[in-house]
Scaffold this motif. Structure first.
Motif, PDB file in Angstrom:
ATOM      1  N   CYS A  12       0.695  -0.429  -7.870  1.00 40.26           N
ATOM      2  CA  CYS A  12       1.256  -0.371  -6.522  1.00 40.26           C
ATOM      3  C   CYS A  12       2.661   0.223  -6.559  1.00 40.26           C
ATOM      4  O   CYS A  12       3.611  -0.337  -6.009  1.00 40.26           O
ATOM      5  CB  CYS A  12       1.244  -1.742  -5.853  1.00 40.26           C
ATOM      6  N   GLU A  68       0.848  -1.189   0.000  1.00 43.99           N
ATOM      7  CA  GLU A  68       0.000   0.000   0.000  1.00 43.99           C
ATOM      8  C   GLU A  68       0.884   1.240   0.000  1.00 43.99           C
ATOM      9  O   GLU A  68       1.984   1.207   0.544  1.00 43.99           O
ATOM     10  CB  GLU A  68      -0.922  -0.025   1.218  1.00 43.99           C
ATOM     11  N   GLN A  72      -8.435   1.157  -2.886  1.00 48.64           N
ATOM     12  CA  GLN A  72      -7.290   0.380  -2.414  1.00 48.64           C
ATOM     13  C   GLN A  72      -7.749  -0.955  -1.846  1.00 48.64           C
ATOM     14  O   GLN A  72      -8.764  -1.041  -1.161  1.00 48.64           O
ATOM     15  CB  GLN A  72      -6.553   1.175  -1.342  1.00 48.64           C
TER      16      GLN A  72
END
Length: 298
Positions: free
Chosen positions: A266, A35, A64
């Protein structure tokens, strides 16, 4: 030059874990993601089994995700996501809410109930075990994880189809790494990007595909990119990944398939989205080939 085989885990921060039942012929595979990220999905088969995919559509508020789970067991296997969620919650990962983090784990299934024991299905414990096994090492390929009971060439060999499996590949472009993991469980026959017949079928499926293949099928793909992309750009990238599915699995996207492509950005580097789309096309095709080459049947 590294001897490491190309894999989705070449994308920094991406981990992959399998849980495999070699007796019941089923399993599940989790891709744990770094993340921040942005994720989307495009489903082109007419028989999908999914969870949390509506959240990945354009315009949805949450972009996300913490992990993506691919699993056998048909719709029963969706329960395996509960185990992945529990592990992520214990790590404090998830979408922030006043009640605490809520992990977002989009999930898709393959139909493998006729490959082995139809009562053997991944559940929460098995999803948690796949999560616990997640590693940055190159992905183990072939008849493992969600590909354990996978089959191909169902359109012509519906009584005795050929084995499918899990495959992975990555393309390292100057701007970014594009990695793919594929679970190949297809109605169609397998071909390389160059057109080589891997499973022995003709390049064009002629004549009726009936009786209905009992091994209802699905090919699932996860594309991870170490660059910054918007959800709209990712949506275009999934089109190129689906193009590779159509090139390498013939026929594909049928009414018996649940073919789906997840795509996750990502990374923070800027990159040309058109170039990344072509990398996704190549990596998807190579991952499909790797899934089949990983079986001793070929």
């Amino acid at each position: 030059m590294s001897d490491r085989p190309p894999s989705i885990t070449d994308v920094p921060g991406v981990l992959v874990g399998h849980w495999t039942d070699p007796v019941g012929l089923t399993g599940c595979t989790v891709v744990v993601l770094p993340e921040p990220n942005v994720a989307t999905v495009e489903i082109r088969g007419a028989a999908p089994g999914t969870r949390e995919t509506a959240l990945l559509e354009l315009g949805m508020r949450v972009e996300q995700v913490q992990a993506i789970l691919l699993t056998g067991g048909s719709a029963f296997g969706l329960a395996a996501a509960d185990g992945v969620m529990a592990r992520l919650e214990a790590e404090g990962r998830g979408h922030t809410t006043p009640a605490g983090p809520v992990p977002i784990v989009p999930t898709a299934v393959v139909f493998d109930l006729l490959s082995g024991d139809p009562t053997a299905r991944p559940g929460p414990d098995q999803g948690a075990a796949a999560f616990d096994a997640a590693t940055a090492e190159p992905v183990t390929q072939g008849r493992v994880g969600a590909g354990t009971g996978a089959t191909v060439a169902n359109w012509r060999l519906f009584e005795d189809p050929l084995p499918g499996g899990v495959g992975s590949f990555s393309v390292d472009w100057p701007e970014a790494v594009v990695g793919v993991l594929a679970v190949v469980n297809a109605v169609g026959d397998g071909f390389s990007l160059e057109g080589e017949a891997i499973t022995g079928g003709p390049p064009v499926a002629r004549g009726p595909v009936l009786p209905v293949p009992p091994h209802t099928s699905t090919t699932l793909v996860i594309v991870a990119i170490s660059a910054r992309m918007s959800r709209t750009e990712l949506a275009r990238l999934t089109v190129r990944a689906h193009d590779a599915i159509a090139v390498c699995l013939r026929p594909s996207h049928t009414r018996y398939d649940g073919d789906a492509v997840f795509a996750v950005s990502c990374g923070e580097a800027d990159a040309d989205p058109d170039a990344l789309g072509e990398a996704a096309f190549e990596a998807t095709g190579r991952a499909i080939e790797a899934a089949l080459r990983g079986s001793p049947a070929y």
